[in-house]
Design a protein around this motif. Structure first.
Motif, PDB file in Angstrom:
ATOM      1  N   SER A 296     -29.519  27.091  70.915  1.00 41.16           N
ATOM      2  CA  SER A 296     -30.897  27.228  71.397  1.00 41.16           C
ATOM      3  C   SER A 296     -31.463  28.596  71.054  1.00 41.16           C
ATOM      4  O   SER A 296     -32.680  28.784  71.033  1.00 41.16           O
ATOM      5  CB  SER A 296     -30.951  27.000  72.912  1.00 41.16           C
ATOM      6  N   GLU A 297     -30.561  29.554  70.809  1.00 39.43           N
ATOM      7  CA  GLU A 297     -30.987  30.891  70.381  1.00 39.43           C
ATOM      8  C   GLU A 297     -30.865  31.048  68.864  1.00 39.43           C
ATOM      9  O   GLU A 297     -30.861  32.161  68.348  1.00 39.43           O
ATOM     10  CB  GLU A 297     -30.140  31.952  71.084  1.00 39.43           C
ATOM     11  N   ARG A 298     -30.720  29.897  68.191  1.00 43.31           N
ATOM     12  CA  ARG A 298     -30.622  29.859  66.733  1.00 43.31           C
ATOM     13  C   ARG A 298     -29.397  30.603  66.215  1.00 43.31           C
ATOM     14  O   ARG A 298     -29.436  31.279  65.186  1.00 43.31           O
ATOM     15  CB  ARG A 298     -31.904  30.418  66.096  1.00 43.31           C
ATOM     16  N   ARG A 299     -28.305  30.447  66.946  1.00 42.73           N
ATOM     17  CA  ARG A 299     -27.030  31.030  66.526  1.00 42.73           C
ATOM     18  C   ARG A 299     -25.995  29.917  66.518  1.00 42.73           C
ATOM     19  O   ARG A 299     -25.681  29.352  67.556  1.00 42.73           O
ATOM     20  CB  ARG A 299     -26.595  32.158  67.466  1.00 42.73           C
ATOM     21  N   THR A 300     -25.455  29.615  65.354  1.00 40.26           N
ATOM     22  CA  THR A 300     -24.523  28.506  65.207  1.00 40.26           C
ATOM     23  C   THR A 300     -23.090  28.977  65.416  1.00 40.26           C
ATOM     24  O   THR A 300     -22.663  29.998  64.877  1.00 40.26           O
ATOM     25  CB  THR A 300     -24.645  27.874  63.810  1.00 40.26           C
ATOM     26  N   ILE A 301     -22.342  28.189  66.213  1.00 34.43           N
ATOM     27  CA  ILE A 301     -20.935  28.474  66.447  1.00 34.43           C
ATOM     28  C   ILE A 301     -20.247  27.160  66.806  1.00 34.43           C
ATOM     29  O   ILE A 301     -20.802  26.325  67.520  1.00 34.43           O
ATOM     30  CB  ILE A 301     -20.748  29.519  67.580  1.00 34.43           C
ATOM     31  N   ASP A 302     -19.046  26.959  66.300  1.00 34.92           N
ATOM     32  CA  ASP A 302     -18.338  25.706  66.596  1.00 34.92           C
ATOM     33  C   ASP A 302     -17.509  25.866  67.867  1.00 34.92           C
ATOM     34  O   ASP A 302     -17.201  26.985  68.309  1.00 34.92           O
ATOM     35  CB  ASP A 302     -17.437  25.312  65.418  1.00 34.92           C
ATOM     36  N   ASN A 303     -17.140  24.727  68.451  1.00 32.52           N
ATOM     37  CA  ASN A 303     -16.432  24.731  69.727  1.00 32.52           C
ATOM     38  C   ASN A 303     -15.084  25.451  69.655  1.00 32.52           C
ATOM     39  O   ASN A 303     -14.679  26.120  70.606  1.00 32.52           O
ATOM     40  CB  ASN A 303     -16.208  23.290  70.209  1.00 32.52           C
TER      41      ASN A 303
END
Length: 255
Positions: free
Chosen positions: A93-100
């Protein structure tokens, strides 16, 4: 103030509990009288040293900003069930991609650095430990305030955090209790001993009272059951469930 058991609990004791929740128990902050801002500066220095020495440098973490955002999310959700996916969705939602998997890795590093504790859920009816929807508690309440700032809305979670830490200190293995209708805050087991604990800042309505007590009443065994509050009038017995002020519980020698 006299409790219903006839034990005197002074305003000083309640004030010390409030101060402990707000300022924590690091020895360094008790060497002399500090202002709140000075305390949080000291705690923040301890936090920074731990993050950068025990996590960033040791694990060669490159995305420090990403790590700090996960830390803030975890600190802001003390005592709530959340998953790696909820953190991942928050960052997206803050435009920061990270995987689980990366989130899990960071959370594990925080545990290994003794910044936070994982509290798993135990299915009381099925008598098994569950692998999802854990809760997390901080090793020191002041860590939250040094990073996020002090807020009155966090007090209920920090009261729960303090009780959790005290149970650990006394040698109990602590889990969240899952019931068919909800949760018990803590099931604490130590050898053949067991106790159930509900923690609430205060009970303002009959609906809240019913919720806090009913889940304990639905557990049909003879182990001690407690409802702990920060209410001045906490004390007494409700159908076999002991109601206590949190300060009295923390100072008690009965468990």
């Amino acid at each position: 103030m006299w409790t219903k058991k006839g034990v005197y609990r002074g305003r000083q004791t309640e004030g010390e509990l409030t101060e402990y929740i707000r300022l924590g128990g690091f020895p360094a902050i008790h060497l002399q009288r500090y202002t709140d801002d000075e305390v949080y500066t000291i705690v923040r220095d301890i936090y920074n040293s731990t993050i950068f020495s025990d996590i960033v440098r040791r694990n060669q973490v490159r995305k420090v900003d990403q790590l700090e955002r996960i830390v803030k999310f975890a600190f802001d959700n003390v005592g709530r069930t959340f998953s790696a996916k909820s953190i991942s969705d928050y960052l997206k939602s803050e435009r920061r991609t990270i995987d689980n998997e990366t989130v899990y890795s960071y959370l594990e590093k925080l545990e290994n650095a003794y910044i936070r504790h994982r509290c798993s859920r135990f299915d009381i009816q099925g008598k098994e430990l569950l692998k999802t929807q854990e809760k997390f508690y901080l090793a020191e309440t002041a860590l939250r305030y040094s990073v996020l700032g002090y807020t009155h809305t966090s007090i209920a979670a920090m009261l729960e955090n303090v009780v959790y830490l005290e149970l650990l200190r006394r040698g109990y293995a602590v889990n969240i209790g899952k019931t068919p209708d909800g949760e018990i805050d803590f099931i604490a087991a130590r050898r053949a001993e067991k106790l159930y604990v509900q923690v609430t800042k205060e009970i303002k309505s009959s609906e809240t009272e019913k919720r806090e007590y009913k889940r304990l009443l639905d557990i049909h065994d003879n182990y001690p059951k407690y409802v702990l509050m920060a209410d001045d009038f906490a004390g007494g017995n409700y159908e076999g469930i002991r109601t206590m002020h949190i300060a009295d519980f923390l100072l008690s020698k009965d468990f």
